[in-house]
Design an enzyme around this catalytic site. Sequence first.
Site, PDB file in Angstrom:
ATOM      1  CB  CYS A 111      -0.950  -0.007   1.193  1.00 27.78           C
ATOM      2  SG  CYS A 111      -0.124  -0.097   2.793  1.00 27.78           S
ATOM      3  CG  HIS A 155      16.262   1.738  -2.067  1.00 26.10           C
ATOM      4  ND1 HIS A 155      15.749   2.904  -1.531  1.00 26.10           N
ATOM      5  CD2 HIS A 155      15.183   0.994  -2.440  1.00 26.10           C
ATOM      6  CE1 HIS A 155      14.436   2.878  -1.586  1.00 26.10           C
ATOM      7  NE2 HIS A 155      14.061   1.736  -2.136  1.00 26.10           N
ATOM      8  CD  GLU A 169       6.696  -1.359   8.398  1.00 27.57           C
ATOM      9  OE1 GLU A 169       6.187  -2.369   8.918  1.00 27.57           O
ATOM     10  OE2 GLU A 169       6.920  -1.266   7.181  1.00 27.57           O
TER      11      GLU A 169
END
Length: 441
Positions: A51, A100, A115
């Site tokens: 998302c 990255h 998270e």
Amino acid sequence: MQHDIHLFGLNHRTAGVDVRECFALKDQEAFEACVHALGRAVDEVMVLSTCNRVELLVVAKPGSGAAQKVLDCWAESSGRESPDLAPHVYAHKGLDAVEHLFRVASGLDSMVLGEPQILGQLKQAYKASVEKNQAKVVVNRLLHKAFSVAKRVRTETGIGASAVSISYAAVELAKRIFGDMADKKAMLVGAGEMAELAATHLAGAGVRELRVVNRTFARAEELAQRFKGKAHVFSELIGRLPEVDIVITSTGSAEPIIRARDIKDVLKKRRQRPMFFIDIAVPRDIDPDVNSLDNVYLYDIDDLKEVVEENKAQRQAEAEKAREIIAVETAKFGTWLDSLDLQPTIVDLLGRGEDLARKELAKTLRRLGPDCPEETRAAVETLALTLARKLYHDPLVFLKRRSQEDGGGERFLDITRRMFNLDGEAVPPDAHLDRKQGEEN
């Protein structure tokens, strides 16, 4: 270097949700058709679509023009044109792409710093790439390394230790008050996004039972079923409070729905056992006077924000440690990439053989003792080093021959490096090949 690693993406920083939805690549079949159309321009590909981000990891031959082709196919697969996509896309190449990816896996590039959810999503993306035979030597090794880097970051830093969302902070406060949550019952009043997040964290904390109360019962029932809990109609709210230890409210009510007079009766029925209330609604759902009652702990959203801001600062400090780990691991991966060229592996392999020969030679000379003639010592040394070189002759001839094959040489180089532990690290047993290759060879 035999490979160019590209990473193209858009995320919550570069594109709004409307743009992310347009280019989400949820239709795997459409993207597979796109990858097929790229032909030999792309050797390996993995797609991560969540998302908050969409990222394409691509391995291609230098000079193949894969970058523009991938962007064109990405846009086409989404029913759009490249100019619609390009303003929102970031692009990384080589070790910048590797770094990255390590940052993403470690939670350093997430909307909520540190998270852990993204790591599971990354593992699913990698699994899909393997199943579609789109992950080979480089993507396999890179993703396994990304998982191990994320584990190092979790183990060696405290980046995930502090609550940095309101819902998470609420549950962490409950854990501080009650300790073990295994025998506690919780109630969510409201069934929106905040309540859903709170339910996730409560389940993770191991609460015994979860209740959901909402003005729209169908929504309460849906949320309760997801977490194997119980749903109640809104009119039962006060009557059900004596049955629970933790109450988290997040409704849109304009007035308090829980008042001090209600809780006095609730506490009597609970025989004064402690209750924990968290009011994350604006306006507040719980009358502040509730906090004046004994054996009641009441926190509102402002209390939790203070906790969150303090913890964010702590996470930022830990993130610096994580970045140092990632920099080191990125450099190591660069060394491995360079080793996929033939010459470094030849040098490392011969060096490995010579090191082993000299170690065994030293043991043998000690056993021969100080009286052993010098010419004997020289002959034994020549024998040991010559054997080491001759033993590696046929494997080196094999590697030289395979390295000239189109698309297969790096796989055998990687197998050789793992077989002889030339990189001095543990590598997962399937890191060098995909499922199809494993069956064919």
